[in-house]
Design an enzyme around this catalytic site. Structure first.
Site, PDB file in Angstrom:
ATOM      1  N   ARG B  18      52.796  46.374  40.913  1.00  0.00           N
ATOM      2  CA  ARG B  18      52.519  45.589  42.133  1.00  0.00           C
ATOM      3  C   ARG B  18      53.324  44.293  42.154  1.00  0.00           C
ATOM      4  O   ARG B  18      53.661  43.781  43.215  1.00  0.00           O
ATOM      5  CB  ARG B  18      51.025  45.305  42.276  1.00  0.00           C
ATOM      6  N   SER B  45      45.905  40.197  44.882  1.00  0.00           N
ATOM      7  CA  SER B  45      46.011  41.502  44.219  1.00  0.00           C
ATOM      8  C   SER B  45      47.315  42.213  44.567  1.00  0.00           C
ATOM      9  O   SER B  45      47.865  42.946  43.765  1.00  0.00           O
ATOM     10  CB  SER B  45      44.849  42.410  44.625  1.00  0.00           C
ATOM     11  N   GLU B  66      40.859  46.977  57.572  1.00  0.00           N
ATOM     12  CA  GLU B  66      42.048  47.785  57.331  1.00  0.00           C
ATOM     13  C   GLU B  66      42.455  48.604  58.550  1.00  0.00           C
ATOM     14  O   GLU B  66      43.659  48.770  58.834  1.00  0.00           O
ATOM     15  CB  GLU B  66      41.820  48.706  56.129  1.00  0.00           C
ATOM     16  N   PHE B  91      42.137  52.029  50.465  1.00  0.00           N
ATOM     17  CA  PHE B  91      41.916  51.462  51.791  1.00  0.00           C
ATOM     18  C   PHE B  91      43.185  51.551  52.646  1.00  0.00           C
ATOM     19  O   PHE B  91      43.159  51.235  53.833  1.00  0.00           O
ATOM     20  CB  PHE B  91      41.426  50.018  51.669  1.00  0.00           C
ATOM     21  N   HIS B 117      46.955  49.483  43.291  1.00  0.00           N
ATOM     22  CA  HIS B 117      45.749  49.973  42.609  1.00  0.00           C
ATOM     23  C   HIS B 117      45.525  51.468  42.840  1.00  0.00           C
ATOM     24  O   HIS B 117      44.398  51.922  43.016  1.00  0.00           O
ATOM     25  CB  HIS B 117      44.521  49.176  43.050  1.00  0.00           C
ATOM     26  N   ASP B 125      37.148  49.067  37.944  1.00  0.00           N
ATOM     27  CA  ASP B 125      36.478  49.146  39.249  1.00  0.00           C
ATOM     28  C   ASP B 125      35.888  50.533  39.499  1.00  0.00           C
ATOM     29  O   ASP B 125      34.942  50.680  40.263  1.00  0.00           O
ATOM     30  CB  ASP B 125      37.439  48.783  40.388  1.00  0.00           C
ATOM     31  N   ARG B 175      48.116  48.772  39.339  1.00  0.00           N
ATOM     32  CA  ARG B 175      47.576  47.518  38.822  1.00  0.00           C
ATOM     33  C   ARG B 175      47.948  47.214  37.380  1.00  0.00           C
ATOM     34  O   ARG B 175      48.159  46.042  37.046  1.00  0.00           O
ATOM     35  CB  ARG B 175      46.055  47.559  38.951  1.00  0.00           C
TER      36      ARG B 175
HETATM   37  C1  LIG Z   1      37.089  48.599  52.518  1.00  0.00           C
HETATM   38  C2  LIG Z   1      37.359  47.592  51.468  1.00  0.00           C
HETATM   39  N1  LIG Z   1      38.370  46.731  51.613  1.00  0.00           N
HETATM   40  C3  LIG Z   1      38.655  45.831  50.644  1.00  0.00           C
HETATM   41  C4  LIG Z   1      37.908  45.775  49.517  1.00  0.00           C
HETATM   42  C5  LIG Z   1      38.249  44.798  48.403  1.00  0.00           C
HETATM   43  N2  LIG Z   1      37.215  43.766  48.342  1.00  0.00           N
HETATM   44  C6  LIG Z   1      36.206  43.826  47.446  1.00  0.00           C
HETATM   45  S1  LIG Z   1      35.124  42.553  47.607  1.00  0.00           S
HETATM   46  C7  LIG Z   1      36.035  41.872  48.854  1.00  0.00           C
HETATM   47  C8  LIG Z   1      35.579  40.588  49.500  1.00  0.00           C
HETATM   48  C9  LIG Z   1      34.228  40.744  50.081  1.00  0.00           C
HETATM   49  O1  LIG Z   1      33.787  39.552  50.647  1.00  0.00           O
HETATM   50  P1  LIG Z   1      32.237  39.299  50.791  1.00  0.00           P
HETATM   51  O2  LIG Z   1      31.635  40.464  51.527  1.00  0.00           O
HETATM   52  O3  LIG Z   1      32.057  37.978  51.389  1.00  0.00           O
HETATM   53  O4  LIG Z   1      31.694  39.360  49.322  1.00  0.00           O
HETATM   54  P2  LIG Z   1      31.712  38.119  48.262  1.00  0.00           P
HETATM   55  O5  LIG Z   1      33.125  37.729  48.034  1.00  0.00           O
HETATM   56  O6  LIG Z   1      30.920  37.046  48.875  1.00  0.00           O
HETATM   57  O7  LIG Z   1      31.084  38.703  47.049  1.00  0.00           O
HETATM   58  C10 LIG Z   1      37.156  42.655  49.141  1.00  0.00           C
HETATM   59  C11 LIG Z   1      38.165  42.356  50.157  1.00  0.00           C
HETATM   60  C12 LIG Z   1      36.852  46.705  49.386  1.00  0.00           C
HETATM   61  N3  LIG Z   1      36.079  46.746  48.299  1.00  0.00           N
HETATM   62  N4  LIG Z   1      36.593  47.574  50.381  1.00  0.00           N
END
Ligand SMILES: Cc1ncc(C[n+]2csc(CCOP(=O)(O)OP(=O)(O)O)c2C)c(N)n1
Ligand SMILES: [Mg+2]
Lengths: 283, 322
Positions: B18, B45, B66, B91, B117, B125, B175
């Site tokens: 990446r 990332s 997405e 995604f 990833h 994960d 990754r």
């Molecule tokens: C569909 C999807 N897109 C991207 C991600 C990567 N991802 C994991 S957690 C996150 C941020 C989530 O934000 P929030 O819901 O506010 O959770 P917090 O950071 O507060 O734990 C992202 C973008 C994912 N898990 N699923």
């Protein structure tokens, strides 16, 4: 279940936070930030609010059900499940390691008691919770379905498909909460994709909306969950805006996206544990 | 163990693929002002931060949306931009398949879908994120080019190359920190396989992270007197069928190696080529119809049968079937 006092619930929270930190430290990965922030919420649900059976049955007939849509905060859920008797707390040591039932994101494949559907890919959990709530209605089951989402997660389109659907089908046996910590991976939600007025949005979609001003105060969390319950059965689903602080309980982790998905090193772990009393015995 | 082996390619440094994408993307930004970036809350990332910093007016943080991102990218091509979307491979594909299918592939939009990833090697994960079906989904789409480079240098070269290619591209990378064993200044020709090692007993076709495992396997097999022809298939679609057929005509059997499901992967494409033109024994190294799980990348490759030892076994089996 015997009723826990506020002090007892706070003591459980302290232990759960220790578990979270030790779990992510041991595998040097995972998501401590919102796990710490949502600790009071999980403890309130599993140790006070929900009618549930630690002898896990996936159908959960006659039980309250919980669905975690923001699956990355699995550490807090695993800790609370094990502390409430679903599985041995020793198993927490296997988190994110090969051949474990404690997957990085909650999964059903390995059969961990307490998990009813996989999550991790964001945006999907509310739809599943609505489906389970509809099944409860079809079954004549009077118990409640709970769901938790993240605030960054509100940016997913599917959330709003679900938001439109639940009031339309009068899913009034559902309490969905949003962890309003104002943070996501790349930064504060305001800077990444501004959510603006979530209360007005959910109300406009037809939900009964309540606000938990301090989601890190167990008394406040219990009060609003009681209030949410009182609003059920009136034709509308209930949405709880749960204000929390990411990283709550550890002074150097609180309030920043930097601890969304980073594990503490040895020194940081020690410092963090020094701020959290060991109340129930470390696993 | 691999240190004592006399591999034909060696490395002094490891890096994530990446980062090859991120560094290539920054260079592209400087070279081509039509290149624009989009990311769904994974700038760190995807290593897109340097581009965002230098070209803020050509970069769009879209939040965790997405499907929206794919539509935006399709729209941005209308008027001449070359959008590069960034999120995890899961995604980038399954999450948004219909958006890609209708607005990008069917509509012939010049969007570069950059996916990090991918595969088991994202590690802890776990299965929700470890997509092993993405190559299949993407290669099935008409008009789509599918590229899966093997190390930092090849990923950087591929990133630069796809900007000059007109049409939708799926660029898959990963990754983990991984050996850098291909040259920094390599030419990258989309659709042209790279014969890395000449041999006569078996044709070994590898893609992505498993090219390194194949390099190790070749050395192990050479010690046993088995001569392996190693071909780096960085472009899975369009597949370099001429190179595949020429090699198998010489060796008489094939092995494919990929960090993907056997169903729908490189192996399928190679098998189709062989069965139509020159049926020959073929063995497959890949994930056999299962989801992944949490764990360390190298342990997962071992558990799911994707490392050099498994390639060695597959080669012996293929040769025995000649
Ligand atoms: C569909 C999807 N897109 C991207 C991600 C990567 N991802 C994991 S957690 C996150 C941020 C989530 O934000 P929030 O819901 O506010 O959770 P917090 O950071 O507060 O734990 C992202 C973008 C994912 N898990 N699923
Ligand atoms: Mg958040």
């Amino acid at each position: 279940m015997e009723k826990h006092s506020t002090e007892q619930l706070q003591a459980i929270c302290s232990q759960v936070r220790r578990d979270i930190l030790r779990m992510v430290h041991a595998c040097q990965s995972g998501h401590p930030g919102a796990s710490l922030g949502c600790t009071e919420f999980f403890v309130a649900l599993y140790f006070d609010q929900m009618k549930h059976n630690k002898n896990f049955n996936i159908d959960g007939i006659g039980e309250d059900l919980f669905f975690l849509s923001n699956g990355h905060i699995s550490p807090v859920w695993y800790s609370v499940l094990s502390r409430s008797g679903y599985f041995d707390t020793k198993e927490l040591a296997t988190f994110r390691k090969i051949n474990s039932r404690l997957q990085g994101h909650p999964a059903t494949e390995e059969g961990l008691p307490g998990i009813r559907v996989a999550s991790g890919s964001l945006g999907q959990g509310l739809s599943v919770a609505i489906g389970a709530a509809l099944t409860k209605k079809m079954n004549g089951d009077k118990q409640t379905v709970y769901a938790l989402m993240g605030d960054g997660e509100q940016q997913e389109g599917q959330i709003w498909e679900a938001a439109m659907c639940a009031p339309h089908h009068k899913v009034d046996n559902l309490i969905a909460s949003i962890d309003l910590n104002g943070q996501q991976i790349d930064g504060p939600t305001k800077e990444i994709m501004n959510l603006l007025d979530l209360k007005a949005k959910w109300e406009a979609f037809g939900w009964e909306v309540i606000v938990t001003e301090n989601g890190n105060d167990i008394t406040n969390v219990l009060q609003s969950l009681e209030k949410a319950k009182s609003l059920l059965g009136k034709g509308k689903p209930v949405l709880n805006l749960l204000h929390t602080d990411m990283g709550f309980g550890v002074d150097f982790m609180v309030g920043t996206h930097k601890w969304h998905g980073v594990a503490p090193n040895d020194e940081q772990l020690e410092k963090a544990l020094g701020q959290l009393e060991e109340t129930l015995g470390d696993y | 163990m691999e240190k004592t082996l006399d591999t034909k390619y060696t490395y002094t440094e490891k890096k994530d693929t990446r980062s090859g994408f991120g560094d290539g993307f920054l260079e592209l930004g400087r070279k081509n002002k039509n290149v624009v970036g989009l990311c769904a809350d994974l700038i760190g990332s995807l290593k897109m931060g340097a581009f965002q910093k230098e070209f803020p007016d050509r970069f769009f943080q879209v939040g965790i949306s997405e499907a929206n991102m794919m539509g935006l990218a399709a729209g941005m091509t209308i008027g001449g931009k070359i959008p590069f979307t960034g999120t995890f491979a899961n995604f980038s594909t399954g999450r948004v398949y219909d958006q890609i299918r209708q607005s990008i592939a069917y509509s012939e939009k010049n969007v570069k879908i950059c996916a990090s990833h991918a595969g088991l090697t994202l590690g802890e994960d776990g299965a929700t994120h470890q997509i092993l079906e993405d190559v299949g989904m993407m290669k099935m789409l008409p008009n789509m080019t599918v590229i899966n480079p093997c190390d930092y240098n090849q990923t950087k070269a591929a990133t630069l190359a796809i900007a000059d290619h007109e049409g939708p591209v799926y660029l898959r990378f990963g990754r983990p920190s991984w050996p850098i064993f291909t040259p920094a200044d390599q030419p990258f020709e989309i659709g042209k396989a790279w014969k890395m090692i000449d041999g006569k007993d078996v044709s070994l076709f590898a893609t992505g992270h498993l090219v390194w495992e194949a390099v190790v396997a070749e050395a192990m097999l050479r010690e046993e007197g088995i001569s392996v022809e190693l071909i780096n298939i960085h472009t899975i679609k369009p597949l370099d069928t001429a190179a595949i057929l020429a090699s198998v005509a010489k060796t008489g059997c094939a092995v494919t190696a990929e960090e993907h499901q056997l169903n729908g992967g490189l192996g399928d494409s190679v098998a189709q080529t062989l069965i139509r033109n020159n049926p020959a024994p073929q063995e497959f190294v890949g994930v056999d119809d299962s989801f992944g799980e949490s764990g360390k990348p190298v342990d997962l490759l071992e558990k799911y049968g994707l490392n050099a030892e498994n390639i060695v076994k597959a080669v012996k089996k293929a040769i025995a079937r000649k």
